[in-house]
Design an enzyme around this catalytic site. Structure first.
Site, PDB file in Angstrom:
ATOM      1  CG  ASN A  92      -0.402   0.751   2.389  1.00 38.43           C
ATOM      2  OD1 ASN A  92      -0.481   1.970   2.462  1.00 38.43           O
ATOM      3  ND2 ASN A  92       0.197   0.020   3.325  1.00 38.43           N
ATOM      4  CG  PHE A  96      -0.564   9.565   6.850  1.00 38.59           C
ATOM      5  CD1 PHE A  96      -0.434   8.208   7.061  1.00 38.59           C
ATOM      6  CD2 PHE A  96       0.352  10.420   7.475  1.00 38.59           C
ATOM      7  CE1 PHE A  96       0.575   7.700   7.877  1.00 38.59           C
ATOM      8  CE2 PHE A  96       1.360   9.922   8.294  1.00 38.59           C
ATOM      9  CZ  PHE A  96       1.474   8.565   8.490  1.00 38.59           C
ATOM     10  CB  SER A 156       3.636   5.805   7.199  1.00 39.31           C
ATOM     11  OG  SER A 156       3.231   5.729   5.839  1.00 39.31           O
ATOM     12  CG  ASN A 158       3.054   4.439   1.850  1.00 42.18           C
ATOM     13  OD1 ASN A 158       3.864   4.051   1.027  1.00 42.18           O
ATOM     14  ND2 ASN A 158       2.321   3.608   2.578  1.00 42.18           N
ATOM     15  CB  THR A 159       4.017  10.702   4.777  1.00 39.82           C
ATOM     16  OG1 THR A 159       2.635  10.314   4.824  1.00 39.82           O
ATOM     17  CG2 THR A 159       4.124  12.202   4.938  1.00 39.82           C
ATOM     18  CE  LYS A 194       1.925   0.285  12.843  1.00 45.48           C
ATOM     19  NZ  LYS A 194       0.540   0.111  12.377  1.00 45.48           N
ATOM     20  CG  ASN A 223       4.023   1.331   9.686  1.00 49.46           C
ATOM     21  OD1 ASN A 223       3.305   0.864   8.802  1.00 49.46           O
ATOM     22  ND2 ASN A 223       3.858   2.550  10.151  1.00 49.46           N
TER      23      ASN A 223
END
Length: 321
Positions: A92, A96, A156, A158-159, A194, A223
Site C-alpha cells: 500500500n 495518510f 509510514s 508513504n509520506t 509505532k 509498520n
C-alpha cells in the site's frame, strides 16, 4: 454491506455468537485498560472511525483508528493498494488519506460500543518536518477525550521524509512535547510509538533509549517494510506496482525479531504490541512468546476473513498464554 446486514433483527447477536470468544483467560490488563482479548485491528483499516460498531461483533479486543492528520488530505493517487496473493501480502501507498481529525472525532462521539480505541496520529504531507510537532499536538488534543490510547506514527513509508522523524533527536523532542501535554491532563493517556521493521539494531537501541527517557507507555512493532527481498511475485510485477509499504507473510519473521530484540531491553512495564505478518494463529502465538503483550492484525484479516480473530484467540488459549 455490514450497515445493511445489521438492520436485520438479530444479525448483530448472530455475529457475536459466531465470532466472539468470551473467556476471562484472554483478558489483559495493560496500559491502565482492560482488554477483553489481546487481538486488535491495526491502524489503516478503519482510518476514519467509521466502522467501529460494525467491526466490534467480530470479536476484536481493540481497534486502532487512523492514521489521522489535522487537515483533510486525499493521500496518494490511485491505484495505491495491491494484493500479492502468491506472497499472502499487500503493498500500500495510501499516504495518510483521511478527512481530518475533527471528522473522526464526530464519528467517535456517535459510536455505541465500548471497545478500546487507539488513536494513530501523523503529520500532513504539506507540513515540513521542522513543523511536524504542531500537527501531532493538534491531533493529540483533538482526540484526547475520544480515544483510550495514542500511537505516534513516524514510520509510514508513504509520506515523504516522515521516517526521518524516527531519528533520535527529532523523535525524542516530539515525544517529550506530547508527554508534557499529556502530563498536564487530569488523567493522562498512554502514548505508544509505532516503528518500522527496517531499523537496524543500533537504531532499535536508540528507540529503547528514547522510550526510557520519555517514559512513553509502549511501542508498536512493526509498520510495513520497504524491503522486497525473497518475494514469490515476479520482479517485473513488483516494479510495475512501484513504491509502498509491504505487509503480510514476508514481514512475519522480521516483525517477530524486532519484538524479541526490544523485549530483551525493555522492562515488563513497557507494553509491546506485535503487528506484522500475523497470517495464521500460530504467528500470533509466536509474537506473544517473543515478548509482545498484545497483537494486531490487518493483512491477515483481509486474507482470512472475520473468523481469524476467533481462531487466534482459541490458539492463544490452547497455548496457555
Amino acid at each position: 454491506m455490514l450497515k445493511l446486514a445489521y438492520l436485520i433483527p438479530g444479525f448483530t447477536y448472530l455475529m457475536r455468537k459466531l465470532y466472539k470468544v468470551n473467556d476471562d483467560r484472554l483478558k489483559r490488563n495493560l496500559l491502565g485498560l482492560e482488554f477483553d482479548n489481546p487481538v486488535g485491528l491495526a491502524a489503516g483499516f478503519d482510518k476514519e472511525a467509521e466502522m467501529i460498531d460494525l467491526l466490534e461483533p467480530f470479536g476484536f479486543g481493540s481497534i486502532e483508528i487512523g492514521t489521522l492528520t489535522p487537515k483533510p488530505q486525499p493521500g496518494n493517487p490511485k491505484p495505491r493498494l495491491f494484493r500479492l496473493p502468491k506472497d499472502m501480502a499487500l503493498i500500500n501507498r495510501m499516504g495518510f488519506n483521511n478527512k481530518g481529525v475533527s471528522k473522526a472525532v464526530e464519528k467517535l462521539q456517535k459510536r455505541k460500543t465500548k471497545l478500546i480505541i487507539g488513536g494513530n496520529i501523523g503529520k500532513n504531507k504539506v507540513t515540513p518536518n521542522d513543523q511536524a510537532i504542531h500537527d501531532y499536538e493538534y491531533s493529540f488534543e483533538a482526540l484526547f477525550h475520544n480515544v483510550d490510547y495514542f500511537v505516534v506514527n513516524v514510520s509510514s513509508p508513504n509520506t515523504p521524509n516522515l521516517r526521518e522523524l524516527q531519528s533520535k533527536e527529532p523523535l525524542k523532542a516530539l515525544l517529550l512535547r506530547l508527554q508534557e501535554r499529556n502530563n498536564k491532563k487530569a488523567k493522562p493517556k498512554p502514548i505508544l510509538l509505532k516503528i518500522a521493521p527496517d531499523l537496524t539494531n543500533g537504531e532499535l537501541d536508540d528507540i529503547v533509549d528514547i522510550i526510557q527517557e520519555t517514559k512513553i507507555a509502549g511501542v508498536i512493532a512493526t509498520n510495513t517494510t520497504i524491503n522486497r527481498d525473497g518475494l514469490a511475485t515476479l520482479g517485473k510485477n513488483i516494479e510495475t506496482i512501484g513504491a509502498g509499504g509491504l505487509s503480510g507473510r514476508p514481514l512475519t519473521e522480521r516483525a517477530t525479531e524486532v519484538i524479541k530484540y526490544l523485549r530483551t531491553s525493555l522492562n515488563k512495564e513497557v507494553c509491546i504490541i506485535g503487528v506484522g505478518g500475523v497470517m495464521k494463529p500460530e504467528d500470533a502465538v509466536e509474537k506473544l512468546k517473543a515478548g509482545a503483550d498484545l497483537i494486531q492484525i490487518y493483512t491477515g484479516f483481509v486474507y482470512n476473513g472475520p473468523a481469524f480473530i476467533k481462531n487466534i484467540n482459541k490458539a492463544i488459549l490452547k497455548a496457555g498464554l
